[in-house]
Design a protein around this motif. Structure first.
Motif, PDB file in Angstrom:
ATOM      1  N   LYS A 405       0.812  -1.213   0.000  1.00 33.46           N
ATOM      2  CA  LYS A 405       0.000   0.000   0.000  1.00 33.46           C
ATOM      3  C   LYS A 405       0.847   1.266   0.000  1.00 33.46           C
ATOM      4  O   LYS A 405       0.322   2.367  -0.133  1.00 33.46           O
ATOM      5  N   SER A 406       2.163   1.098   0.170  1.00 28.84           N
ATOM      6  CA  SER A 406       3.061   2.257   0.153  1.00 28.84           C
ATOM      7  C   SER A 406       4.384   1.850  -0.493  1.00 28.84           C
ATOM      8  O   SER A 406       4.887   0.751  -0.263  1.00 28.84           O
ATOM      9  N   VAL A 455       8.318  14.065  -1.672  1.00 30.90           N
ATOM     10  CA  VAL A 455       9.625  13.996  -2.320  1.00 30.90           C
ATOM     11  C   VAL A 455      10.672  14.568  -1.378  1.00 30.90           C
ATOM     12  O   VAL A 455      10.475  15.649  -0.799  1.00 30.90           O
ATOM     13  N   PHE A 456      11.786  13.848  -1.254  1.00 27.96           N
ATOM     14  CA  PHE A 456      12.846  14.253  -0.334  1.00 27.96           C
ATOM     15  C   PHE A 456      14.172  14.269  -1.088  1.00 27.96           C
ATOM     16  O   PHE A 456      14.538  13.282  -1.734  1.00 27.96           O
ATOM     17  N   PRO A 465      14.451   9.834   5.134  1.00 20.86           N
ATOM     18  CA  PRO A 465      13.574  10.785   5.839  1.00 20.86           C
ATOM     19  C   PRO A 465      12.762  10.151   6.961  1.00 20.86           C
ATOM     20  O   PRO A 465      12.214   9.063   6.823  1.00 20.86           O
ATOM     21  N   GLU A 466      12.675  10.869   8.041  1.00 20.78           N
ATOM     22  CA  GLU A 466      11.834  10.447   9.146  1.00 20.78           C
ATOM     23  C   GLU A 466      10.397  10.938   8.956  1.00 20.78           C
ATOM     24  O   GLU A 466       9.495  10.550   9.692  1.00 20.78           O
ATOM     25  N   GLU A 467      10.179  11.805   7.953  1.00 20.99           N
ATOM     26  CA  GLU A 467       8.863  12.403   7.738  1.00 20.99           C
ATOM     27  C   GLU A 467       7.913  11.493   6.980  1.00 20.99           C
ATOM     28  O   GLU A 467       6.791  11.874   6.665  1.00 20.99           O
ATOM     29  N   LEU A 468       8.337  10.293   6.613  1.00 26.68           N
ATOM     30  CA  LEU A 468       7.482   9.387   5.870  1.00 26.68           C
ATOM     31  C   LEU A 468       6.221   9.083   6.666  1.00 26.68           C
ATOM     32  O   LEU A 468       6.254   8.914   7.889  1.00 26.68           O
ATOM     33  N   LYS A 497      14.993   0.514   9.108  1.00 25.47           N
ATOM     34  CA  LYS A 497      14.291   1.388  10.048  1.00 25.47           C
ATOM     35  C   LYS A 497      12.968   1.906   9.491  1.00 25.47           C
ATOM     36  O   LYS A 497      12.087   2.305  10.263  1.00 25.47           O
ATOM     37  N   ILE A 498      12.840   1.951   8.173  1.00 20.59           N
ATOM     38  CA  ILE A 498      11.643   2.565   7.582  1.00 20.59           C
ATOM     39  C   ILE A 498      10.693   1.549   6.971  1.00 20.59           C
ATOM     40  O   ILE A 498       9.637   1.916   6.475  1.00 20.59           O
ATOM     41  N   MET A 499      11.055   0.247   7.031  1.00 19.15           N
ATOM     42  CA  MET A 499      10.249  -0.758   6.341  1.00 19.15           C
ATOM     43  C   MET A 499       9.359  -1.527   7.294  1.00 19.15           C
ATOM     44  O   MET A 499       9.723  -1.818   8.429  1.00 19.15           O
ATOM     45  N   ASN A 500       8.176  -1.883   6.778  1.00 21.93           N
ATOM     46  CA  ASN A 500       7.263  -2.723   7.529  1.00 21.93           C
ATOM     47  C   ASN A 500       7.771  -4.155   7.600  1.00 21.93           C
ATOM     48  O   ASN A 500       8.537  -4.595   6.731  1.00 21.93           O
TER      49      ASN A 500
END
Length: 606
Positions: A405-406, A455-456, A465-468, A497-500
Motif C-alpha cells: 500500500k506504500s 519527495v525528499f 527521511p523520518e517524515e514518511l 528502520k523505515i520498512m514494515n
C-alpha cells in the motif's frame, strides 16, 4: 545577435500582433472596411524585416517557410476583401493568417530567447508563470463542442483516406469537430480534404513539417478537448469515447493516449488480424473501458494527443524548437506533467499504426539524435536514459506484492519505472499504493515532484527521511548500490528502520566484470572512479544482518550499444588469436557476464 537586436525583433513582432488584434476587433464589431486593407501591406513589410533580421542565426528554424505561407494568404485576404467574399475572408484570416502569425511569434521567440528576459514577454514564452487549473477548467466549459479531432497529413493520400474514414465511422458516440490540416501536400490531399462534409480544413501552401502542422490545427480547435492524430493511424470503435471516460474521471488528468499495434514506450497492443475489417471487429471486442488498464506515465507517445484544448494553448502547444519533430512528444509530456497534470496511457483501447509516415522524410536525416540533443539542452535530462522505463522492469517479480500500500522510490530518475510498478500493483491487485520518493540528484526533483507529493532531496542514503507517513511496504532503489558512497551496512541498516515487517526491497548492483565496466576501466572513466565492487555473498550477508532474506535474483542484460558489441568482438579475437570456435565461445561468455544483478529481498523485521 545581441540583446538590443533581440529586443527590436520582439518589438517588431509586437507591432504585427497589434495589427492582427486590431483587425480581429474590427471583424468582431462588424466594422472592417476596405481602408483597413492597407494594414496587410504594412504586415508584408514587417514580414520581410523579420526574415532579414533572423536570416543569419545559427539555430535551425522555418521563418522563411512560415513567412511564405502568411504572404500567400495575405494575398487571398486582399483579393477576398476586394471581391467582398466575406465568408472566405473571415475563414482565411482566422484559421490561416492569425494562426500562422502566432506560429511565427513562437518561432522567433525561440530564436532570440538567449538574449531577452522571458519574464518580460509571457505571451511569447508560455513556460513563464504558473498554469492555473481553474482557468483551464473554466475555459473548457465555454467550448463550442466536446472534442476537436485534429488530423495532419503530408501526402500519402491512401493512408490519409483510410484514417479519415476510420474516424468518421467510429466517432459517432462523441460530439466532435474534424479539423484537417494539409501540410503542403502535392498528391490530391487538398482536394480530398475539401470534399469532406463539415470538416474544418486548413491548407498550408508550403510544408511546415509536423510540429507546426499540428500547432496550426490545434490553434483552430474549438472543443473542450483536442485529440491530435497522424494520418498513419486507423481508429476503432469507441476509441474517443474511452479516452473521454478516462480524462473526465479525474480533473488532474491532462493527457491521455490509447495503445496501438505498432508503437514503442510499452504502448503496443498486439492483436493479430487478417484485414482492416477483421481488425475493426477485434478492436470492437477489445475496446471496453476498464480503469484497471489505465496507467499513469512520465512520458506518453501520442498515438492520440488528447488534452484539454485550453491547456495546450496555455503551454504553447508543441515546442517549435524541435525542428523535425523528434522528441517533441517527450517535451509535451514534460510540459503537461510539470504543469501539474497526470499522463495516462489507456491500455483498454487499441488503434492501428502503420508507422511513422508523417515523419518518414525526417527519419532519413539525423533527426533522432538532433531531437534528443535538443531535449537535453532544454531540460538537462536525457529523455531515453532518464524518462524511460528501466530494462529491469520486464524482469521484476511482482508475485508477492499483493499487500503493498506504500512504495518508496529511491533515485528513480524521473520515475518512469516506479510509476509502472505502481500501475502493475493497481491492475493486478486493485491497490493504488501511495508513492514517496527520495533522490540524491537535484536535477530530477521537478519531475518526481510531479508524480508524488512526498519527495525528499538527500545527500546520501545515511539520512532517509523520518517524515514518511508510516512505514513502507516496498522500497525500490533504481540506482545500483555500488554507485553510492554509503557502505552496505549503512544502506541496509537505514532501510530496515523505515520498512514494515514482511516488506519488500528491490535493488540493483552493477556486474563489475561486464564489458561496459571493463571498457570504462581501460579508459579511466570518471563514472566508475568511486564505484564499489560487490560480490553476491557479501550482499547476502550484509542484508541478512539487518533482517532481509533474499527471495529472487535476476541477471539483467540491457540492450548493448554498437560500441560494446565491437569491444566484445575485438577482445574475443585478440584473446583467441582469431580462432573461430573459441572466439564464439568467449564472446558468449563475455555476453553472459554483461549487465546488472537485480535482487529482491523480503524484510523479516520484528
Amino acid at each position: 545577435m545581441n540583446n538590443y537586436t533581440a529586443t527590436q525583433i520582439l518589438e517588431t513582432l509586437q507591432s504585427g500582433h497589434e495589427a492582427i488584434c486590431y483587425l480581429e476587433d474590427c471583424i468582431h464589431r462588424g466594422e472592417l472596411n476596405l481602408s483597413d486593407i492597407i494594414i496587410f501591406d504594412n504586415m508584408v513589410e514587417l514580414l520581410y524585416a523579420l526574415e532579414n533580421a533572423t536570416s543569419n542565426v545559427s539555430v535551425p528554424n522555418r521563418v522563411k517557410e512560415i513567412k511564405a505561407n502568411i504572404m500567400f494568404y495575405i494575398e487571398h485576404l486582399k483579393q477576398n476583401a476586394i471581391n467582398e467574399n466575406v465568408e472566405a475572408f473571415l475563414y482565411d484570416f482566422r484559421f490561416h493568417v492569425r494562426s500562422l502569425f502566432r506560429i511565427l511569434e513562437f518561432e522567433i521567440a525561440y530564436i532570440v530567447e538567449d538574449f531577452v528576459d522571458k519574464q518580460d514577454y509571457p505571451r511569447l514564452y508560455p513556460e513563464v508563470g504558473i498554469v492555473n487549473h481553474g482557468d483551464i477548467a473554466a475555459l473548457g466549459e465555454k467550448a463550442g463542442c466536446k472534442v476537436s479531432v485534429v488530423l495532419v497529413a503530408y501526402n500519402n493520400l491512401n493512408y490519409t483516406r483510410d484514417c479519415v474514414e476510420s474516424i468518421l465511422m467510429n466517432t459517432d458516440n462523441v460530439e466532435f469537430e474534424l479539423i484537417l490540416v494539409d501540410n503542403g501536400s502535392t498528391d490530391g490531399t487538398k482536394e480530398y480534404f475539401d470534399s469532406i462534409p463539415g470538416a474544418k480544413v486548413i491548407h498550408l501552401k508550403y510544408n511546415l513539417h509536423v510540429v507546426k502542422g499540428f500547432n496550426i490545427g490545434l490553434m483552430a480547435a474549438e472543443g473542450k478537448y483536442s485529440a491530435a492524430v497522424c494520418n498513419d493511424f486507423i481508429f476503432t470503435p469507441n476509441w474517443l469515447k474511452n479516452l473521454m471516460i478516462c480524462i473526465e474521471s479525474d480533473p488532474e488528468i491532462g493527457y491521455v493516449s490509447p495503445g496501438a499495434t505498432f508503437i514503442s514506450n510499452m504502448q503496443q497492443i498486439s492483436i493479430p488480424f487478417s484485414s482492416k475489417e477483421d481488425f475493426q471487429e477485434k478492436a470492437r471486442e477489445y475496446n471496453v473501458s476498464d480503469p484497471t488498464k489505465w496507467e499513469e506515465r512520465v512520458v506518453l507517445l501520442p498515438n492520440v494527443l488528447c488534452c484539454p484544448t485550453a491547456l495546450l494553448d496555455r503551454i504553447g502547444y508543441y515546442d517549435t524548437r524541435f525542428f523535425r519533430g523528434e522528441f517533441s512528444d517527450d517535451d509535451i509530456s514534460f510540459k503537461i506533467r510539470r504543469a501539474g497534470y497526470k499522463l495516462v496511457y489507456c491500455a483498454d483501447t487499441v488503434t492501428h499504426h502503420y508507422g511513422s509516415l508523417t515523419t518518414a522524410s525526417d527519419h532519413q536525416t539525423n533527426s533522432l539524435e538532433e531531437g534528443r540533443q535538443t531535449f537535453i539542452d532544454k531540460y538537462g535530462l536525457d529523455a531515453w536514459l532518464d524518462a524511460r522505463m528501466s530494462a529491469a522492469y520486464m524482469r521484476l517479480d511482482f508475485s508477492h506484492l499483493s499487500s503493498v500500500k506504500s512504495i518508496l522510490g529511491v533515485d528513480v530518475k524521473c520515475g518512469a519505472t516506479l510509476l509502472q510498478i505502481k500501475n502493475h500493483i493497481w491492475s493486478t491487485y486493485g491497490i493504488k499504493p501511495q508513492l514517496s520518493i527520495c533522490t540524491t540528484e537535484q536535477k530530477y526533483e521537478a519531475d518526481v515532484s510531479s508524480i508524488s507529493e512526498n519527495v525528499f532531496l538527500l545527500d546520501n542514503l545515511r539520512y532517509l527521511p523520518e517524515e514518511l507517513d508510516g512505514k513502507i511496504d516496498l522500497v525500490y532503489i533504481e540506482k545500483p548500490l555500488d554507485c553510492y558512497s554509503d557502505d552496505l551496512d549503512t544502506i541496509f541498516r537505514n532501510l530496515s528502520k523505515i520498512m514494515n515487517t514482511n516488506g519488500k526491497l528491490i535493488f540493483m548492483v552493477n556486474n563489475s566484470i561486464s564489458i561496459e565496466a571493463l571498457y570504462e576501466m581501460l579508459n579511466s572513466s570518471n563514472s566508475i572512479h568511486n564505484r564499489k565492487i560487490y560480490i553476491r555473498d557479501m550482499l547476502y550477508l550484509q542484508a541478512r544482518t539487518h533482517g532481509f532474506e533474499p527471495t529472487s535474483f535476476i541477471n539483467i542484460a540491457p540492450e548493448r550499444s554498437s560500441e560494446s558489441n565491437q569491444v566484445v568482438e575485438d577482445l574475443a579475437k585478440f584473446l583467441t588469436g582469431g580462432r573461430e570456435l573459441e572466439s564464439k565461445y568467449l564472446e558468449s561468455l563475455l555476453h553472459s557476464t554483461f549487465g546488472i544483478y537485480q535482487m529482491e529481498y523480503q524484510a523479516t523485521l520484528q
